[in-house]
Design an enzyme around this catalytic site. Structure first.
Site, PDB file in Angstrom:
ATOM      1  N   LYS A  54       0.796  -0.961   0.074  1.00 34.24           N
ATOM      2  CA  LYS A  54      -0.115  -0.045   0.100  1.00 34.24           C
ATOM      3  C   LYS A  54       0.765   1.234   0.107  1.00 34.24           C
ATOM      4  CE  LYS A  54      -3.983  -2.243   2.273  1.00 34.24           C
ATOM      5  NZ  LYS A  54      -4.520  -2.459   3.636  1.00 34.24           N
ATOM      6  N   GLN A  98      -4.747  -1.116   9.499  1.00 36.29           N
ATOM      7  CA  GLN A  98      -5.007  -2.398   8.885  1.00 36.29           C
ATOM      8  C   GLN A  98      -5.494  -3.294   9.969  1.00 36.29           C
ATOM      9  OE1 GLN A  98      -3.952  -3.141   5.909  1.00 36.29           O
ATOM     10  NE2 GLN A  98      -4.204  -5.161   6.152  1.00 36.29           N
ATOM     11  N   ASP A 121     -11.279   3.412   3.735  1.00 41.63           N
ATOM     12  CA  ASP A 121     -11.740   2.012   4.033  1.00 41.63           C
ATOM     13  C   ASP A 121     -13.089   1.936   3.705  1.00 41.63           C
ATOM     14  OD1 ASP A 121     -10.079  -0.234   3.867  1.00 41.63           O
ATOM     15  OD2 ASP A 121      -9.524   0.057   6.041  1.00 41.63           O
TER      16      ASP A 121
HETATM   17  N1  GUN Z   1      -7.250  -6.351   6.065  1.00 42.02           N
HETATM   18  C1  GUN Z   1      -7.464  -6.832   5.252  1.00 42.02           C
HETATM   19  N2  GUN Z   1      -8.323  -6.405   4.206  1.00 42.02           N
HETATM   20  C2  GUN Z   1      -8.380  -5.238   4.657  1.00 42.02           C
HETATM   21  C3  GUN Z   1      -9.031  -4.036   4.192  1.00 42.02           C
HETATM   22  O1  GUN Z   1      -9.411  -3.810   3.088  1.00 42.02           O
HETATM   23  N3  GUN Z   1      -8.766  -2.945   5.025  1.00 42.02           N
HETATM   24  C4  GUN Z   1      -8.187  -2.873   6.312  1.00 42.02           C
HETATM   25  N4  GUN Z   1      -8.212  -1.986   7.148  1.00 42.02           N
HETATM   26  N5  GUN Z   1      -7.721  -4.003   6.359  1.00 42.02           N
HETATM   27  C5  GUN Z   1      -7.844  -5.184   5.886  1.00 42.02           C
END
Ligand code: GUN
Length: 294
Positions: A54, A98, A121
């Protein structure tokens, strides 16, 4: 009939190219550089790989990436204080914490502390509520990726029978809302659904996000359907040697490919779209915060 393989890797590159163009426009016409903050707590190796990707792709798109790694034993109040500081920081347009978080931290309290306009998100209850009502909030990244792929493959989705398998907050529920907004007739199935086979057989669109390897059998797929497989499951692959593994989706790919019109592979389907949509959401959030219509 052999299905068209929906190339998520190539499509994600197209989305990222669009994001990079928007970022360049924001810089030249408004002097703004979008900023995305990613917070990770603990040392889960899979999460660390996601977060590194990311942050790298944020920089590649020309945006500011802020990366915070907090220790596994970080108290909930300290994490929420970090989120509050990012809420107040004008250089930060998007915040992602995350998931999953360590057990001692209440995830909904942390997600609830993120300013809804910076919640790239799309998981804050305000954004989930907007998605379920009038729309217009931030949309979760993986569901957004699924819809972009479906529209690119099928064009108008109006009137299609869509089956979503899975009811998670991250994927199943929001993807069902998005399909409804595209005028699909939507059914939500899950691990306790009786006779999943007949639900699948009736669907023009199947979005599988249940997290069970190859649960959806290819023979159930309606001939000509479009299949979006969100599952990423690591399974043993003794044929590749002792201790080896491979990734499979929630759909039995080889048999589904023989019946579907179009299908996403695993890996290389939905997966690459998630980060591309996160970058897209960061640009969307930046524009909204600055009243800019790109
Ligand atoms: N962990 C796995 N997928 C995601 C996501 O789309 N957002 C977040 N914040 N954590 C994740």
């Amino acid at each position: 009939m052999t299905a068209t393989i929906i190339d998520g890797k190539a499509f994600a590159q197209t989305v990222r190219d669009g994001v990079a163009r928007d970022v360049a426009t924001l810089a030249t016409t408004h002097g703004i550089k979008p900023g995305l903050a990613v917070v990770i707590v603990g040392h889960d190796p899979a999460s660390q790989v996601y977060v590194r990707n990311k942050v790298r792709q944020t920089a590649e798109a020309g945006m500011n990436g802020f990366h915070f790694e907090l220790p596994e034993d970080t108290p909930e109040a300290e994490l929420i204080a970090k989120v509050n500081a990012l809420n107040a920081d004008p250089a930060v347009n998007g915040i992602l914490v995350q998931l999953p978080l360590p057990k001692h931290i209440d995830e909904s309290a942390v997600v609830g502390a993120i300013a809804p306009e910076k919640d790239v998100d799309g998981l804050h209850v305000v954004n989930a509520g907007l998605l379920a009502s009038s729309g217009g909030g931030m949309v979760p990244c993986t569901p957004l990726g699924c819809i972009l792929m479906l529209k690119d493959t099928l064009g108008n989705l109006t009137g299609k029978k869509a089956l979503v398998i899975g009811r998670s907050i991250l994927v199943g529920k929001p993807v069902a809302q998005l399909l409804l907004a595209e005028n699909c007739t939507v059914t939500i199935a899950h691990s306790r659904t009786q006779d999943l086979a007949s639900e699948v057989a009736a669907a023009d669109i199947v979005v599988a996000a249940v997290g069970i390897p190859e649960m959806v059998k290819g023979g159930w797929i309606k001939p000509g359907a479009t299949v979006i497989d969100v599952g990423i499951n690591r399974v043993p692959a003794p044929e590749r040697g002792e201790g080896k593994t491979r990734l499979v989706g929630d759909v039995e790919f080889a048999t589904a490919e023989a019946r579907a019109d179009a299908i996403t592979p695993v890996p290389g389907g939905v997966g690459p779209m998630t980060i591309a949509c996160l970058l897209k959401n960061t640009v969307t959030a930046t524009c909204k915060q600055n009243n800019i219509d790109l």
